[in-house]
Scaffold this motif. Structure first.
Motif, PDB file in Angstrom:
ATOM      1  N   CYS A  21     125.916-157.377  23.202  1.00 11.22           N
ATOM      2  CA  CYS A  21     126.788-158.525  22.960  1.00 11.22           C
ATOM      3  C   CYS A  21     126.031-159.540  22.102  1.00 11.22           C
ATOM      4  CB  CYS A  21     127.232-159.160  24.275  1.00 11.22           C
ATOM      5  SG  CYS A  21     128.788-160.042  24.136  1.00 11.22           S
ATOM      6  N   GLY A 136     133.938-153.240  32.161  1.00  5.18           N
ATOM      7  CA  GLY A 136     134.544-154.416  31.554  1.00  5.18           C
ATOM      8  C   GLY A 136     134.438-155.649  32.430  1.00  5.18           C
ATOM      9  N   TRP A 137     134.681-155.482  33.734  1.00  5.66           N
ATOM     10  CA  TRP A 137     134.580-156.621  34.645  1.00  5.66           C
ATOM     11  C   TRP A 137     133.136-157.089  34.798  1.00  5.66           C
ATOM     12  CZ3 TRP A 137     137.815-160.080  36.565  1.00  5.66           C
ATOM     13  CH2 TRP A 137     139.178-159.799  36.523  1.00  5.66           C
ATOM     14  N   LYS A 140     132.385-159.012  31.676  1.00  6.62           N
ATOM     15  CA  LYS A 140     133.160-160.261  31.702  1.00  6.62           C
ATOM     16  C   LYS A 140     132.479-161.298  32.591  1.00  6.62           C
ATOM     17  CE  LYS A 140     137.658-161.949  33.434  1.00  6.62           C
ATOM     18  NZ  LYS A 140     138.207-162.608  32.248  1.00  6.62           N
ATOM     19  N   CYS A 141     132.035-160.863  33.768  1.00  3.44           N
ATOM     20  CA  CYS A 141     131.374-161.789  34.692  1.00  3.44           C
ATOM     21  C   CYS A 141     130.019-162.254  34.158  1.00  3.44           C
ATOM     22  CB  CYS A 141     131.190-161.120  36.060  1.00  3.44           C
ATOM     23  SG  CYS A 141     132.739-160.850  36.941  1.00  3.44           S
ATOM     24  N   ASN A 143     129.266-162.423  30.635  1.00  7.86           N
ATOM     25  CA  ASN A 143     129.461-163.198  29.409  1.00  7.86           C
ATOM     26  C   ASN A 143     130.167-164.530  29.628  1.00  7.86           C
ATOM     27  OD1 ASN A 143     128.134-161.356  27.829  1.00  7.86           O
ATOM     28  ND2 ASN A 143     129.983-160.292  27.160  1.00  7.86           N
ATOM     29  N   GLU A 144     131.172-164.545  30.493  1.00  8.62           N
ATOM     30  CA  GLU A 144     131.880-165.810  30.731  1.00  8.62           C
ATOM     31  C   GLU A 144     130.957-166.828  31.387  1.00  8.62           C
ATOM     32  OE1 GLU A 144     135.517-165.331  32.828  1.00  8.62           O
ATOM     33  OE2 GLU A 144     136.564-164.444  31.104  1.00  8.62           O
ATOM     34  N   ARG A 164     134.226-158.694  21.494  1.00  5.82           N
ATOM     35  CA  ARG A 164     134.027-157.946  22.731  1.00  5.82           C
ATOM     36  C   ARG A 164     132.662-157.259  22.691  1.00  5.82           C
ATOM     37  NH1 ARG A 164     138.702-153.768  23.454  1.00  5.82           N
ATOM     38  NH2 ARG A 164     137.832-153.103  21.475  1.00  5.82           N
TER      39      ARG A 164
END
Length: 330
Positions: A21, A136-137, A140-141, A143-144, A164
Motif C-alpha cells: 500500500c 480485505g477487512w 481496511k482495519c 489502512n483506515e 486500494r
C-alpha cells in the motif's frame, strides 16, 4: 477494467499473500519529507503497533513486513481453519475489540436477550466470522486506522492512500521465500540501512533480534510473526510454522541475496545460502534474476507453472503474467 479484490484471492490455492500500500501523491507515511522538511519517522511505529493488534484479533498471521517512507509491504498467511474453530462468543469478542458492535450483540453477551433476540444476535456475529479471515477487512482495519491518525496529525482531510492495496498470491514455498526476502531487503535497496539487521521496523530485524536475544525496538510493541522451523522439525509439515527453512538459513540467504544485488558488491550467493537453494530446488542464477528490481507492474501471483495455471482457473482467468519467471524457478 479494475477487478474486484475478491477475484484476486483464492484460499483454496494458497493462504499466502503479499500486500503493498502506497501513500497518495507526495504524502509521507514515515521518514523525512524533503519537500516540507517535516519528520514523520515516528509513524513507522504506528504501522508496527497496529499490525501487533490485528494479528491477535484476525485469523491472519504475519510472515514478513517492511515499513518504508511512503509505502509498506506485508506478507500475510490467512488461516481460515482457525477462524472456523472459534466459538460464537469468541468471534464477537474479537470483532468488538475493533468495533463497538450493535447494542443487541452487547446485550446478548451480557445474557440479557430473549430467544428471538439471541438468534438475531448470533446471526450478526456469524457474519463477522468470515471477516476475521478476510484479507480485505484486515487491510481496511490497518489502512483506515493509519489514515485517520496521519490526517489528524496533519490537520487535513481526504485520501491518504494512493489506491486500494495491491495483492500478490504466493502459490508455493519458493514464491513465499523469494517474496519474503524481497520485502526484507527493501530498506537495504533503498539505501535506508547498510544491512538487513539494521533495517528499523522490519521483520528481518525482529527475527534477527529474537535469534540473538537482543532487546527489541523501543517505544512500541512488535507483532507476532509466524515462526520458522527449527533443526528438529525441518523435514515435517507443521502447519504452525512458516516453511521448511530454518531461521539462521533464512537470515544467511537474505544477507547473501542482498550482497549480490548491491552495485558495489556484485558477489555470488554464499556457500551457506546455496544449501538452502539446493534443498528447495531453486537455481542460483534464476534466484538472483528473480530478485532483481523490476520496473514493470507486480505480477498478480508467484509460483511454479502448474500452480499458476490452477490459480488462474480458480480466479476465473485465462492467463496470468509471470510465466517466464515461473519456468525459471522450476
Amino acid at each position: 477494467m479494475t477487478r474486484a479484490r475478491s477475484s484476486q484471492i483464492s484460499l483454496d490455492e494458497t493462504p499466502y499473500y503479499h500486500c503493498i500500500c502506497r501513500c497518495v501523491r507526495r504524502a509521507f507515511l514515515c521518514g523525512q519529507d524533503h519537500y516540507s522538511g517535516q519528520d514523520y519517522e515516528h509513524r513507522r511505529q504506528w504501522v508496527v503497533d497496529r499490525l501487533a493488534v490485528l494479528v491477535e484479533i484476525f485469523a491472519i498471521d504475519l510472515c514478513a513486513y517492511a515499513v518504508m517512507s511512503n509505502h509498506y509491504h506485508v506478507v500475510l498467511k490467512v488461516d481460515r481453519a482457525r477462524a472456523e474453530t472459534w466459538s460464537v462468543e469468541e468471534v464477537a469478542e474479537r470483532w468488538m475489540g475493533l468495533f463497538s458492535g450493535p447494542l443487541l450483540v452487547r446485550r446478548w453477551l451480557r445474557g440479557e436477550t430473549v430467544e428471538a433476540e439471541t438468534l438475531k444476535a448470533v446471526e450478526i456475529v456469524e457474519s463477522w466470522r468470515s471477516r476475521l479471515f478476510d484479507l480485505g477487512w484486515f487491510m481496511k482495519c490497518l489502512n483506515e486506522h493509519l489514515a485517520r491518525k496521519a490526517n489528524e496529525e496533519d490537520n487535513t482531510k481526504g485520501r491518504f492512500w494512493e489506491s486500494r492495496y495491491k495483492s500478490q498470491a504466493l502459490l508455493d514455498e519458493k514464491a513465499l521465500l523469494s517474496c519474503m526476502a524481497y520485502v526484507d531487503l527493501n530498506p537495504v535497496r533503498a539505501g535506508m540501512a547498510a544491512t538487513p539487521e539494521q533495517s528499523e521496523h522490519t521483520s528481518i530485524q525482529q527475527r534477527s533480534q529474537a535469534l540473538s536475544q537482543k532487546p527489541g525496538q523501543k517505544g512500541g510493541a512488535k507483532p507476532r510473526l509466524v515462526p520458522m522451523v527449527d533443526a528438529e522439525h525441518i523435514e515435517t509439515d507443521d502447519e504452525g510454522t512458516l516453511c521448511r527453512v530454518r531461521l539462521m538459513d533464512y537470515l544467511q540467504l537474505v544477507d547473501a541475496t542482498g550482497r549480490a544485488l548491491r552495485e558495489d558488491k556484485r558477489g555470488a550467493i554464499s556457500a551457506e545460502a546455496a544449501d538452502v537453494l539446493q534443498r528447495l530446488g531453486i537455481d542460483e542464477t534464476a534466484w538472483l534474476r528473480h530478485m532483481a528490481p523490476r520496473k514493470q507492474r507486480t505480477p498478480l501471483a508467484m509460483g511454479t507453472m502448474c500452480r499458476l495455471r490452477a490459480f488462474a482457473k480458480a480466479t476465473g482467468r485465462r492467463w496470468i503474467a509471470g510465466q517466464k519467471a515461473a519456468c525459471s524457478l522450476g
